[in-house]
Every structure is written in structure tokens, then in C-alpha cells.
Design a protein around this motif. Structure first.
Motif, PDB file in Angstrom:
ATOM      1  N   LEU A  87       0.730  -1.254  -0.136  1.00  0.00           N
ATOM      2  CA  LEU A  87       0.033  -0.117   0.157  1.00  0.00           C
ATOM      3  C   LEU A  87       0.839   1.342  -0.180  1.00  0.00           C
ATOM      4  N   ASN A  88       2.256   1.038   0.458  1.00  0.00           N
ATOM      5  CA  ASN A  88       2.978   2.457   0.371  1.00  0.00           C
ATOM      6  C   ASN A  88       2.283   3.413   1.542  1.00  0.00           C
ATOM      7  N   ARG A  89       1.782   2.972   2.454  1.00  0.00           N
ATOM      8  CA  ARG A  89       1.160   3.885   3.559  1.00  0.00           C
ATOM      9  C   ARG A  89       1.718   3.732   4.849  1.00  0.00           C
ATOM     10  N   GLY A  90       3.004   3.609   4.980  1.00  0.00           N
ATOM     11  CA  GLY A  90       3.595   3.502   6.214  1.00  0.00           C
ATOM     12  C   GLY A  90       3.423   1.950   6.743  1.00  0.00           C
ATOM     13  N   ILE A  91       2.703   2.017   7.859  1.00  0.00           N
ATOM     14  CA  ILE A  91       2.156   0.653   8.632  1.00  0.00           C
ATOM     15  C   ILE A  91       0.822   0.526   8.342  1.00  0.00           C
ATOM     16  N   GLY A  92       0.131   1.250   7.350  1.00  0.00           N
ATOM     17  CA  GLY A  92      -1.247   0.851   6.700  1.00  0.00           C
ATOM     18  C   GLY A  92      -1.543  -0.523   6.386  1.00  0.00           C
ATOM     19  N   ALA A  93      -2.515  -1.244   6.925  1.00  0.00           N
ATOM     20  CA  ALA A  93      -2.824  -2.439   6.357  1.00  0.00           C
ATOM     21  C   ALA A  93      -4.256  -2.792   6.585  1.00  0.00           C
ATOM     22  N   ASN A  94      -4.755  -4.097   6.130  1.00  0.00           N
ATOM     23  CA  ASN A  94      -6.200  -4.190   5.787  1.00  0.00           C
ATOM     24  C   ASN A  94      -6.621  -5.201   6.545  1.00  0.00           C
ATOM     25  N   SER A  95      -5.991  -5.852   7.778  1.00  0.00           N
ATOM     26  CA  SER A  95      -6.218  -6.787   8.460  1.00  0.00           C
ATOM     27  C   SER A  95      -6.759  -8.178   7.536  1.00  0.00           C
ATOM     28  N   LEU A  96      -8.084  -8.577   7.817  1.00  0.00           N
ATOM     29  CA  LEU A  96      -8.806  -9.627   7.070  1.00  0.00           C
ATOM     30  C   LEU A  96      -9.734  -9.290   6.028  1.00  0.00           C
ATOM     31  N   THR A  97      -9.605  -8.068   5.905  1.00  0.00           N
ATOM     32  CA  THR A  97     -10.636  -7.462   4.740  1.00  0.00           C
ATOM     33  C   THR A  97      -9.657  -7.144   3.404  1.00  0.00           C
ATOM     34  N   PHE A  98     -10.484  -6.498   2.361  1.00  0.00           N
ATOM     35  CA  PHE A  98      -9.742  -6.388   1.075  1.00  0.00           C
ATOM     36  C   PHE A  98      -8.876  -5.238   1.002  1.00  0.00           C
ATOM     37  N   GLU A  99      -9.035  -4.240   1.582  1.00  0.00           N
ATOM     38  CA  GLU A  99      -8.457  -3.179   1.844  1.00  0.00           C
ATOM     39  C   GLU A  99      -8.680  -2.115   3.027  1.00  0.00           C
ATOM     40  N   PRO A 100      -7.714  -1.275   3.373  1.00  0.00           N
ATOM     41  CA  PRO A 100      -7.979  -0.644   4.641  1.00  0.00           C
ATOM     42  C   PRO A 100      -9.550   0.305   4.744  1.00  0.00           C
ATOM     43  N   SER A 101      -9.724   0.743   3.663  1.00  0.00           N
ATOM     44  CA  SER A 101     -11.097   1.495   3.827  1.00  0.00           C
ATOM     45  C   SER A 101     -12.103   0.590   4.100  1.00  0.00           C
ATOM     46  N   THR A 102     -12.181  -0.707   3.711  1.00  0.00           N
ATOM     47  CA  THR A 102     -13.311  -1.762   3.960  1.00  0.00           C
ATOM     48  C   THR A 102     -12.850  -2.042   5.580  1.00  0.00           C
ATOM     49  N   LEU A 103     -11.762  -2.017   5.997  1.00  0.00           N
ATOM     50  CA  LEU A 103     -11.726  -2.309   7.537  1.00  0.00           C
ATOM     51  C   LEU A 103     -12.152  -1.195   8.194  1.00  0.00           C
ATOM     52  N   GLY A 104     -11.802  -0.044   7.888  1.00  0.00           N
ATOM     53  CA  GLY A 104     -12.421   1.321   8.198  1.00  0.00           C
ATOM     54  C   GLY A 104     -13.943   1.323   8.639  1.00  0.00           C
ATOM     55  N   ARG A 105     -14.662   0.889   7.615  1.00  0.00           N
ATOM     56  CA  ARG A 105     -15.952   0.998   7.697  1.00  0.00           C
ATOM     57  C   ARG A 105     -16.694  -0.038   8.526  1.00  0.00           C
ATOM     58  N   LEU A 106     -16.065  -1.217   8.442  1.00  0.00           N
ATOM     59  CA  LEU A 106     -16.434  -2.483   9.308  1.00  0.00           C
ATOM     60  C   LEU A 106     -16.264  -2.212  10.651  1.00  0.00           C
ATOM     61  N   LEU A 107     -14.915  -1.602  11.179  1.00  0.00           N
ATOM     62  CA  LEU A 107     -14.895  -1.534  12.632  1.00  0.00           C
ATOM     63  C   LEU A 107     -15.593  -0.570  13.188  1.00  0.00           C
ATOM     64  N   ALA A 108     -15.951   0.598  12.264  1.00  0.00           N
ATOM     65  CA  ALA A 108     -16.796   1.944  12.823  1.00  0.00           C
ATOM     66  C   ALA A 108     -18.308   1.279  13.151  1.00  0.00           C
ATOM     67  N   VAL A 109     -18.743   0.374  11.904  1.00  0.00           N
ATOM     68  CA  VAL A 109     -19.930  -0.131  12.403  1.00  0.00           C
ATOM     69  C   VAL A 109     -20.202  -1.205  13.589  1.00  0.00           C
ATOM     70  N   MET A 110     -19.043  -1.817  13.746  1.00  0.00           N
ATOM     71  CA  MET A 110     -18.947  -2.955  14.844  1.00  0.00           C
ATOM     72  C   MET A 110     -19.002  -1.944  16.178  1.00  0.00           C
ATOM     73  N   TYR A 111     -18.384  -0.881  16.055  1.00  0.00           N
ATOM     74  CA  TYR A 111     -18.082  -0.118  17.284  1.00  0.00           C
ATOM     75  C   TYR A 111     -19.431   0.494  17.791  1.00  0.00           C
TER      76      TYR A 111
END
Length: 337
Positions: A87-111
Motif C-alpha cells: 500500500l505504501n502507506r507506512g504501517i497501513g494495512a487491511n487486516s482480514l478485509t480487502f483494503e484499509p477503507s473496508t476495514l475502517g467501515r467495518l470497525l466503525a459499524v462494529m463499534y
């Protein structure tokens, strides 16, 4: 599903693709099973769902931390933990999702789901001071870490939507200075993901889909279709009945005039039916869930797996909220046997 088969198979037979329709059918059937299990058979108690959300959350965070540890030591490809994208975003990563933006949305809804479920169980809204104690303490700490480090501007937007939960009554006066301080701190330290989210938000306010596309290609995938749909000519037959299967895939969504949901493929009627499902079974219209839906998924689901996954979570939250005065959501039952 009847409308999709009708418009794709009868109105547009030349572009009919059974695999595309059946893929949608798979999601719909899975949703029917999930909805029935939750609402009719009460497979979750409120406490069990809270435990499940916390476990799911920590699994995602665990993989994110493992990926970030690998990136720190120079490992950029490790399929075993889903570290497959450079990703060339430092330590930016995507966990078990396809990309970081998907992870960001998923974690927000879970929270958000955790906030609402704890509110239902405790009989009062969660305050800012409550998020750093009890069951929310480590969830909140790791959520903040994930937003700051995953490398996604969308994560900041989703976190901003989540923060609206705390904006109420006199508490609003206390919360506003905190969020203003966070805003200027992130701007001062030059967080790249925050800067992208800031630019995309300003572009969205302009109401011009082209400006959004030029500002942030990733954000335009969700925001541009919303803006395009609001300015659509609803007398156009192609908008009412669509253009057939996969008409969107033949264009670049980031640069073309693409509409929300399945409008391009199956027409406005299919989209209205989709909204009926969403706001009848999953989301109360006057809630933060609506904002998540229209900004996080672009106001449509289509054949996007994480979009349906978010609906599953919202379906459970709505179940507990609508039945908050019924004892069966708090007590174990034997129906699952």
C-alpha cells in the motif's frame, strides 16, 4: 429477486448473465436465513451478541497488529495473515478485509453496534468517559489505534460519523472542544489519511461528482454515485428499468457517471426494493445507521460482500433495539436445540 430476473432476463436478454444474478441470489438467501434466525428463532441474547462483536473486533485488530509488525521489520508480503497488498502507506494495512477503507467501515459499524447494545442493556446512553472503562476500554483504545494507523481516509470519515453518537444535549458543549482539538492535532501532525478524508469531505460539500473524483479516487467510488443519482433524470427509461447485467463493470466507476445500488443494471425500481429491505429489516431511518449506509456503502449493496456483512450487523442491532422491552433478548433460550 423477481424483478432482477425480469429486467435482466426479459427486458435485457442480450446481456443476461446467470452467474451475476445467482451471486446476488446467494446474498439474498443468506440474508433471509440470518434475519429469520435472529428475529424468529432468537439465536442471540444481547450479552452473547456483545461478546461476539468484541471477539470479532479483536480478531480483526489482532491480524492488523500482526501485519503492522511485519511491515515494521520490512515484510510486505505474507499471505498467511492476508498481508498481500503493498500500500505504501507506512504501517497501513487491511487486516482480514480487502483494503484499509473496508476495514475502517467495518470497525466503525462494529463499534457503533457495541455502543447501541450496551446502551440497550444498561438502559442509558454510553458517554465519552464510559468508552475507556469496562467492556469498551480496550475496544476503544484499539479502535483509535486502527483509525490512526490503518492508512485509510475513509476510516476517519467513519469515525467522525461514530462520534455523532455522543453529540447530544448539554454534552454537546463538552464534546465539541475535544473533537476540535483532535481535528487540529491531526492537521498539525500532517496525518496523510486524515488529509485525504478532509479533502474528500470538502469536495463532497461542493456537490460536484467530478470534483470528488479529481480529489480522491477511492472516496469517489462511494460518494460520486450518490451525487450522480441526486442529479439523475428520472424520466429516462434506462434509469427506471436499467441497462442489463454488468453495465457498471463496463465502465470505470471512478470516472464515469455511475448510479447508486443496482440502478445502472436493474433500474430505479430494484433500488427502491433494496431500500425497503434495508430500512424495514436492518436500519431505522432516523439513526446513525442511515448515515453509515449512504456514506460507507454509497447507499447501495449490490454484489459487495462487506456491504451485506454490514447489513447483518445492523439487522441484529435493530432486533435488540426494537425488542429492548422484551425479556427474551436478555435470557438464554432452548430454541436453538
Amino acid at each position: 429477486m423477481g424483478w432482477l430476473f425480469f429486467t435482466a432476463g426479459i427486458l435485457h436478454p442480450a446481456t443476461f448473465r446467470a452467474s451475476t444474478i445467482l451471486y446476488t441470489c446467494m446474498f439474498v438467501i443468506t440474508f433471509i436465513v440470518t434475519y429469520t434466525a435472529v428475529w424468529n428463532y432468537h439465536i442471540f441474547t444481547l450479552d452473547n451478541f456483545i461478546k461476539f462483536m468484541r471477539l470479532f473486533f479483536f480478531v480483526l485488530i489482532g491480524f492488523l497488529l500482526a501485519q503492522q509488525a511485519c511491515l515494521i521489520v520490512g515484510i510486505k508480503l505474507l499471505p498467511l495473515i492476508n498481508l498481500c497488498q503493498i500500500l505504501n502507506r507506512g504501517i497501513g494495512a487491511n487486516s482480514l478485509t480487502f483494503e484499509p477503507s473496508t476495514l475502517g467501515r467495518l470497525l466503525a459499524v462494529m463499534y457503533y453496534a457495541l455502543l447501541k447494545c450496551l446502551e440497550i442493556r444498561n438502559g442509558e446512553k454510553v458517554t465519552i468517559k464510559d468508552i475507556f472503562k469496562g467492556e469498551l476500554k480496550w475496544v476503544s483504545i484499539f479502535y483509535i489505534w486502527a483509525v490512526l494507523t490503518m492508512g485509510s481516509g475513509t476510516a476517519f470519515v467513519a469515525a467522525g460519523i461514530t462520534s455523532l453518537y455522543f453529540m447530544r444535549g448539554w454534552y454537546f458543549l463538552f464534546a465539541v472542544p475535544i473533537f476540535i482539538g483532535i481535528y487540529f492535532s491531526l492537521e498539525y501532525f500532517g496525518n496523510e489519511s486524515f488529509s485525504r478524508a478532509q479533502a474528500a469531505s470538502i469536495a463532497t460539500i461542493s456537490g460536484d461528482a467530478d470534483v470528488v473524483r479529481e480529489t480522491d479516487g477511492s472516496a469517489s467510488m462511494r460518494i460520486a454515485p450518490l451525487l450522480t443519482t441526486l442529479k439523475a433524470d428520472f424520466s429516462d427509461p434506462d434509469i427506471i428499468i436499467g441497462k442489463g447485467c454488468d453495465s457498471v463493470s463496463k465502465r470505470n466507476i471512478a470516472i464515469g457517471n455511475v448510479y447508486m445500488g443496482h440502478i445502472d443494471d436493474y433500474g430505479l425500481i430494484s433500488y427502491v426494493l433494496e431500500l425497503i429491505i434495508v430500512f424495514t429489516c436492518c436500519i431505522n431511518f432516523r439513526s446513525l445507521g442511515s448515515i453509515y449506509f449512504f456514506t460507507g456503502t454509497g447507499g447501495g449493496i449490490g454484489n459487495i460482500s462487506y456491504g451485506w456483512g454490514l447489513l447483518f450487523i445492523f439487522c441484529c442491532v435493530k432486533y435488540f433495539y426494537d425488542n429492548r422491552f422484551n425479556d427474551f433478548i436478555y435470557e438464554d433460550n432452548e430454541l436453538i436445540e
